[in-house]
Design a protein around this motif. Structure first.
Motif, PDB file in Angstrom:
ATOM      1  N   LEU A  10       0.341  18.280  -7.230  1.00 30.19           N
ATOM      2  CA  LEU A  10      -0.815  17.943  -8.395  1.00 30.19           C
ATOM      3  C   LEU A  10      -1.242  16.227  -7.183  1.00 30.19           C
ATOM      4  N   PHE A  11      -0.274  15.409  -7.798  1.00 26.80           N
ATOM      5  CA  PHE A  11      -0.015  14.038  -7.983  1.00 26.80           C
ATOM      6  C   PHE A  11      -0.042  13.334  -6.181  1.00 26.80           C
ATOM      7  N   GLY A  12       0.896  14.293  -5.575  1.00 25.94           N
ATOM      8  CA  GLY A  12       1.118  13.735  -4.355  1.00 25.94           C
ATOM      9  C   GLY A  12       0.543  14.562  -3.547  1.00 25.94           C
ATOM     10  N   ILE A  29       6.496  15.647   1.908  1.00 22.71           N
ATOM     11  CA  ILE A  29       7.219  16.248   2.556  1.00 22.71           C
ATOM     12  C   ILE A  29       7.619  16.663   0.738  1.00 22.71           C
ATOM     13  N   ASP A  30       7.940  18.125   0.708  1.00 23.86           N
ATOM     14  CA  ASP A  30       8.753  18.352  -0.332  1.00 23.86           C
ATOM     15  C   ASP A  30       9.982  18.769  -0.058  1.00 23.86           C
ATOM     16  N   ARG A  31      11.113  19.256  -0.730  1.00 22.25           N
ATOM     17  CA  ARG A  31      12.510  19.867  -0.429  1.00 22.25           C
ATOM     18  C   ARG A  31      12.148  21.426  -1.038  1.00 22.25           C
ATOM     19  N   GLY A  37       3.851  21.996  -6.039  1.00 25.60           N
ATOM     20  CA  GLY A  37       4.592  21.658  -6.994  1.00 25.60           C
ATOM     21  C   GLY A  37       4.756  23.585  -8.265  1.00 25.60           C
ATOM     22  N   ASN A  38       4.991  22.439  -9.671  1.00 24.59           N
ATOM     23  CA  ASN A  38       4.295  23.375 -10.361  1.00 24.59           C
ATOM     24  C   ASN A  38       3.296  24.104 -10.935  1.00 24.59           C
ATOM     25  N   ALA A  39       2.588  23.790 -10.386  1.00 19.48           N
ATOM     26  CA  ALA A  39       1.611  24.212  -9.938  1.00 19.48           C
ATOM     27  C   ALA A  39       1.083  25.655  -9.177  1.00 19.48           C
ATOM     28  N   SER A  56       3.006  29.259 -16.967  1.00 14.99           N
ATOM     29  CA  SER A  56       1.355  29.483 -17.001  1.00 14.99           C
ATOM     30  C   SER A  56       0.778  28.287 -16.456  1.00 14.99           C
ATOM     31  N   HIS A  57      -0.442  28.108 -16.262  1.00 17.61           N
ATOM     32  CA  HIS A  57      -0.454  26.843 -14.970  1.00 17.61           C
ATOM     33  C   HIS A  57      -1.933  26.837 -16.212  1.00 17.61           C
ATOM     34  N   LEU A  58      -2.799  26.213 -16.928  1.00 22.62           N
ATOM     35  CA  LEU A  58      -4.138  26.396 -18.055  1.00 22.62           C
ATOM     36  C   LEU A  58      -5.269  24.912 -17.454  1.00 22.62           C
ATOM     37  N   PHE A  59      -5.806  24.687 -16.439  1.00 22.94           N
ATOM     38  CA  PHE A  59      -6.861  23.942 -15.807  1.00 22.94           C
ATOM     39  C   PHE A  59      -7.656  23.177 -17.328  1.00 22.94           C
ATOM     40  N   GLY A 350       3.419   9.957 -11.014  1.00 21.37           N
ATOM     41  CA  GLY A 350       3.553  11.556 -11.384  1.00 21.37           C
ATOM     42  C   GLY A 350       4.412  11.731 -12.194  1.00 21.37           C
ATOM     43  N   ARG A 351       4.382  13.097 -12.581  1.00 22.14           N
ATOM     44  CA  ARG A 351       5.390  13.824 -14.372  1.00 22.14           C
ATOM     45  C   ARG A 351       6.528  12.868 -14.323  1.00 22.14           C
ATOM     46  N   LEU A 352       7.217  12.993 -13.027  1.00 22.66           N
ATOM     47  CA  LEU A 352       9.202  13.042 -13.111  1.00 22.66           C
ATOM     48  C   LEU A 352       9.255  11.211 -12.224  1.00 22.66           C
ATOM     49  N   TYR A 357       4.913  13.044 -19.727  1.00 26.81           N
ATOM     50  CA  TYR A 357       4.595  14.494 -20.436  1.00 26.81           C
ATOM     51  C   TYR A 357       3.071  14.152 -19.203  1.00 26.81           C
ATOM     52  N   LEU A 358       2.589  15.036 -18.311  1.00 23.23           N
ATOM     53  CA  LEU A 358       1.156  15.067 -17.374  1.00 23.23           C
ATOM     54  C   LEU A 358       0.677  16.448 -17.697  1.00 23.23           C
ATOM     55  N   ASP A 359      -0.969  16.660 -17.886  1.00 26.22           N
ATOM     56  CA  ASP A 359      -1.368  18.152 -17.679  1.00 26.22           C
ATOM     57  C   ASP A 359      -2.278  17.166 -15.843  1.00 26.22           C
ATOM     58  N   MET A 360      -2.029  18.797 -15.343  1.00 25.72           N
ATOM     59  CA  MET A 360      -2.886  18.404 -14.345  1.00 25.72           C
ATOM     60  C   MET A 360      -3.558  17.353 -13.798  1.00 25.72           C
ATOM     61  N   HIS A 361      -4.637  17.710 -14.886  1.00 23.62           N
ATOM     62  CA  HIS A 361      -5.657  16.812 -15.001  1.00 23.62           C
ATOM     63  C   HIS A 361      -5.512  15.261 -14.939  1.00 23.62           C
TER      64      HIS A 361
HETATM   65  P1  FAD Z   1       5.172  18.615  -9.715  1.00 28.57           P
HETATM   66  O1  FAD Z   1       4.434  19.731 -10.325  1.00 28.57           O
HETATM   67  O2  FAD Z   1       6.385  18.726 -10.139  1.00 28.57           O
HETATM   68  O3  FAD Z   1       5.558  17.705  -8.081  1.00 28.57           O
HETATM   69  C1  FAD Z   1       6.596  17.374  -7.846  1.00 28.57           C
HETATM   70  C2  FAD Z   1       7.014  17.650  -5.825  1.00 28.57           C
HETATM   71  O4  FAD Z   1       8.077  16.767  -6.190  1.00 28.57           O
HETATM   72  C3  FAD Z   1       7.632  19.364  -6.406  1.00 28.57           C
HETATM   73  O5  FAD Z   1       7.123  19.598  -5.236  1.00 28.57           O
HETATM   74  C4  FAD Z   1       8.974  18.426  -6.670  1.00 28.57           C
HETATM   75  O6  FAD Z   1       9.769  20.300  -5.242  1.00 28.57           O
HETATM   76  C5  FAD Z   1       9.120  17.089  -5.607  1.00 28.57           C
HETATM   77  N1  FAD Z   1      10.348  16.950  -5.486  1.00 28.57           N
HETATM   78  C6  FAD Z   1      11.081  15.969  -6.800  1.00 28.57           C
HETATM   79  N2  FAD Z   1      12.372  15.515  -5.639  1.00 28.57           N
HETATM   80  C7  FAD Z   1      12.184  15.590  -4.234  1.00 28.57           C
HETATM   81  C8  FAD Z   1      12.742  15.312  -3.250  1.00 28.57           C
HETATM   82  N3  FAD Z   1      13.930  13.935  -3.394  1.00 28.57           N
HETATM   83  N4  FAD Z   1      12.490  15.214  -2.179  1.00 28.57           N
HETATM   84  C9  FAD Z   1      10.770  15.797  -1.895  1.00 28.57           C
HETATM   85  N5  FAD Z   1      10.196  16.738  -3.100  1.00 28.57           N
HETATM   86  C10 FAD Z   1      10.758  16.274  -3.736  1.00 28.57           C
HETATM   87  N6  FAD Z   1      -0.577  20.690 -16.951  1.00 28.57           N
HETATM   88  C11 FAD Z   1      -2.078  21.543 -17.141  1.00 28.57           C
HETATM   89  O7  FAD Z   1      -2.623  20.934 -16.977  1.00 28.57           O
HETATM   90  N7  FAD Z   1      -1.920  22.435 -17.684  1.00 28.57           N
HETATM   91  C12 FAD Z   1      -0.874  24.069 -18.103  1.00 28.57           C
HETATM   92  O8  FAD Z   1      -0.957  24.485 -18.388  1.00 28.57           O
HETATM   93  C13 FAD Z   1       0.600  23.151 -17.191  1.00 28.57           C
HETATM   94  N8  FAD Z   1       1.224  24.414 -17.981  1.00 28.57           N
HETATM   95  C14 FAD Z   1       2.688  23.395 -17.192  1.00 28.57           C
HETATM   96  C15 FAD Z   1       3.968  24.818 -17.529  1.00 28.57           C
HETATM   97  C16 FAD Z   1       4.919  23.898 -17.336  1.00 28.57           C
HETATM   98  C17 FAD Z   1       6.280  24.913 -17.219  1.00 28.57           C
HETATM   99  C18 FAD Z   1       5.074  23.041 -16.755  1.00 28.57           C
HETATM  100  C19 FAD Z   1       6.439  22.538 -15.870  1.00 28.57           C
HETATM  101  C20 FAD Z   1       4.317  22.056 -16.234  1.00 28.57           C
HETATM  102  C21 FAD Z   1       2.906  22.103 -16.735  1.00 28.57           C
HETATM  103  N9  FAD Z   1       2.254  21.412 -16.487  1.00 28.57           N
HETATM  104  C22 FAD Z   1       0.585  22.068 -17.120  1.00 28.57           C
HETATM  105  C23 FAD Z   1       1.639  20.514 -16.000  1.00 28.57           C
HETATM  106  C24 FAD Z   1       1.415  20.001 -14.528  1.00 28.57           C
HETATM  107  O9  FAD Z   1       2.624  21.271 -13.257  1.00 28.57           O
HETATM  108  C25 FAD Z   1       2.104  18.595 -13.975  1.00 28.57           C
HETATM  109  O10 FAD Z   1       0.810  17.848 -14.431  1.00 28.57           O
HETATM  110  C26 FAD Z   1       2.143  18.446 -12.381  1.00 28.57           C
HETATM  111  O11 FAD Z   1       2.634  19.845 -11.928  1.00 28.57           O
HETATM  112  C27 FAD Z   1       2.163  17.196 -11.788  1.00 28.57           C
HETATM  113  O12 FAD Z   1       2.304  17.203 -11.214  1.00 28.57           O
HETATM  114  P2  FAD Z   1       3.263  16.247 -10.138  1.00 28.57           P
HETATM  115  O13 FAD Z   1       2.739  16.288  -8.926  1.00 28.57           O
HETATM  116  O14 FAD Z   1       3.424  14.578 -11.013  1.00 28.57           O
HETATM  117  O15 FAD Z   1       4.908  17.320 -10.653  1.00 28.57           O
END
Ligand code: FAD
Ligand code: UDP
Length: 380
Positions: A10-12, A29-31, A37-39, A56-59, A350-352, A357-361
């Motif tokens: 969701l960040f990207g 790009i995504d691997r 991502g995780n959503a 489970s992902h709850l918005f 983003g989270r990583l 720890y970031l929720d989706m919002h």
């Molecule tokens: P991510 O969704 O992790 O996306 C990062 C992306 O980067 C991934 O697709 C990954 O494949 C890609 N990537 C990483 N390294 C590389 C690379 N070298 N090359 C190419 N691509 C790469 N939030 C809520 O609001 N409600 C919830 O109920 C909730 N439940 C969750 C449950 C779990 C188990 C987890 C882990 C998270 C939960 N979240 C929830 C948080 C939510 O998933 C995140 O807020 C959201 O995913 C953040 O998005 P992001 O883009 O930062 O990271």
């Protein structure tokens, strides 16, 4: 291409969408072999039930601009999340509320009496000065409830003693002196009407966004790798922060999850979407039953899809899910932040990418703000 976005969570996606709407050509790009991502979610072929593939992902959000933004891509159902916990063979409502307290103490207290009882059990620690998760939890709910619902669940989930975990983790869970057992306190809540998969696809559906899947940023056999592009154009990087710098300051610790899924020949297995298991003797932390996220859908009634969730430390190629955030990690994080400042053409998000720890919002709000305050300036 004007901008490279690494990671389609969701960040990207938010960053790419904003840049595309403002006329920039974006490569995302995504691997993995899917965006989101995780959503991400998809339909189980056997049962037709929508499965959240990474848990489970709850918005939910109280941020009106985030709510307006996400509603451009999807409508939301009126689902409200409620969680129960099984402790010693008995089911209790969460988060801890008057229902939990009265059931646990076999009592029929009103809010005033319950507050008094919990205050007397909680006086070991002051909330404001609590040094770790255990002290904060006891200061909020007292030792008996802590030991039943929090201590062992947390130890299973984090595999770290609650005395070594930051107090903030537990502040995510409200404690209520009424019978309200909604899991979240936010103003807006719901699930995307036609699924997360469809919502996330719509965010990337713009003529200025080119999506390339199965592409790892660190794979030098593909043209958009770090070495080739680092100084050639602005990059938004949402992969793990320590990986970007080849773990120069050591690895940041993460928790990963193992999911064990099963299709059962019953229409309803547990009567609710998420059941937590508080006892140490049960090895999983919770069971998700995805059909309950969409009572409005006309799913078949013969089968159901459940997932048991197990938690452990991430190693090697495991997916990093939750930052563990020990004192040691926080020291390393500061060093990585300095390194990040030394590559001005790369925006870490983003989270990583921020080890938070970031929720989706929160991920969406943070991407909207990074675009407005920093990335768009590059093109001004
Ligand atoms: P991510 O969704 O992790 O996306 C990062 C992306 O980067 C991934 O697709 C990954 O494949 C890609 N990537 C990483 N390294 C590389 C690379 N070298 N090359 C190419 N691509 C790469 N939030 C809520 O609001 N409600 C919830 O109920 C909730 N439940 C969750 C449950 C779990 C188990 C987890 C882990 C998270 C939960 N979240 C929830 C948080 C939510 O998933 C995140 O807020 C959201 O995913 C953040 O998005 P992001 O883009 O930062 O990271
Ligand atoms: N927690 C607990 N018992 C429960 C549910 C949560 O002890 O039944 C604690 C646990 O430490 C967890 C934290 O509260 O890490 C936050 O819970 P939440 O449900 O928000 O965690 P998530 O869904 O993000 O895994």
């Amino acid at each position: 291409m004007d901008l490279l976005v690494v990671g389609s969570g969701l960040f990207g996606l938010t960053l790419a969408e904003r840049a595309a709407v403002s006329g920039r050509k974006v490569v995302l790009i995504d691997r993995r072999d899917h965006i989101g991502g995780n959503a991400y979610s998809s339909s189980d072929p056997e049962t037709g039930i929508e499965i959240h593939r990474y848990g489970s992902h709850l918005f939910h959000t109280s941020n009106a601009s985030v709510w307006d933004y996400v509603n451009k891509f999807t409508s939301f159902t009126d689902y409200e999340h409620r969680v129960f916990s099984t402790f010693r063979g008995e089911v209790f409502p969460l988060p801890i509320n008057l229902g939990t307290i009265n059931q646990f103490f076999r009592s029929s207290m009103g809010p005033g009496e319950a507050r008094k009882l919990i205050a007397s059990q909680a006086k070991e620690f002051e909330s404001g000065t609590a040094r770790n998760l255990e002290e904060r939890a006891i200061s909020l709910i007292g030792r008996p409830l802590y030991e039943a619902f929090i201590r062992d669940y947390t130890a299973k989930q984090w595999q770290t003693s609650p005395e070594e975990l930051p107090a903030e983790i537990i502040s995510r869970l409200p404690v209520r002196y009424n019978y309200d057992n909604r899991y979240f306190n936010d103003t807006f809540e719901g699930l995307p009407t036609d699924g997360y998969g469809a919502w996330l696809e719509r965010m990337a559906d713009h003529k200025n966004i080119e999506v390339r899947l199965g592409v790892d940023f660190f794979d030098e056999d593909q043209p958009l790798n770090r070495k080739a592009v680092e100084e050639a154009l602005p990059i938004v990087y949402t992969g793990p922060l320590d990986r970007y710098f080849d773990y120069a300051e050591g690895r940041l610790s993460w928790r990963t999850l193992d999911f064990e899924s099963e299709v059962l020949d019953v229409g309803d297995f547990q009567g609710t979407s998420v059941m937590n298991y508080a006892d140490m003797a049960v090895p999983y932390t919770r069971i998700h039953e995805f059909r309950h996220f969409h009572p409005e859908r006309d799913y078949q009634r013969e089968k159901t899809f459940i997932t048991r969730e197990y938690s452990r430390f991430a190693e090697g190629v495991d997916e990093p899910y939750y930052p563990v955030n020990t004192a040691h990690d926080r020291e390393r994080l500061l060093k990585y932040r300095e390194l990040a400042n030394s590559v001005p053409s790369v925006f870490f998000g983003g989270r990583l990418g921020t080890y938070q720890y970031l929720d989706m919002h929160m991920a969406i709000a943070s991407a909207l703000s990074l675009w407005t305050n920093k990335v768009s300036e590059v093109f001004a």
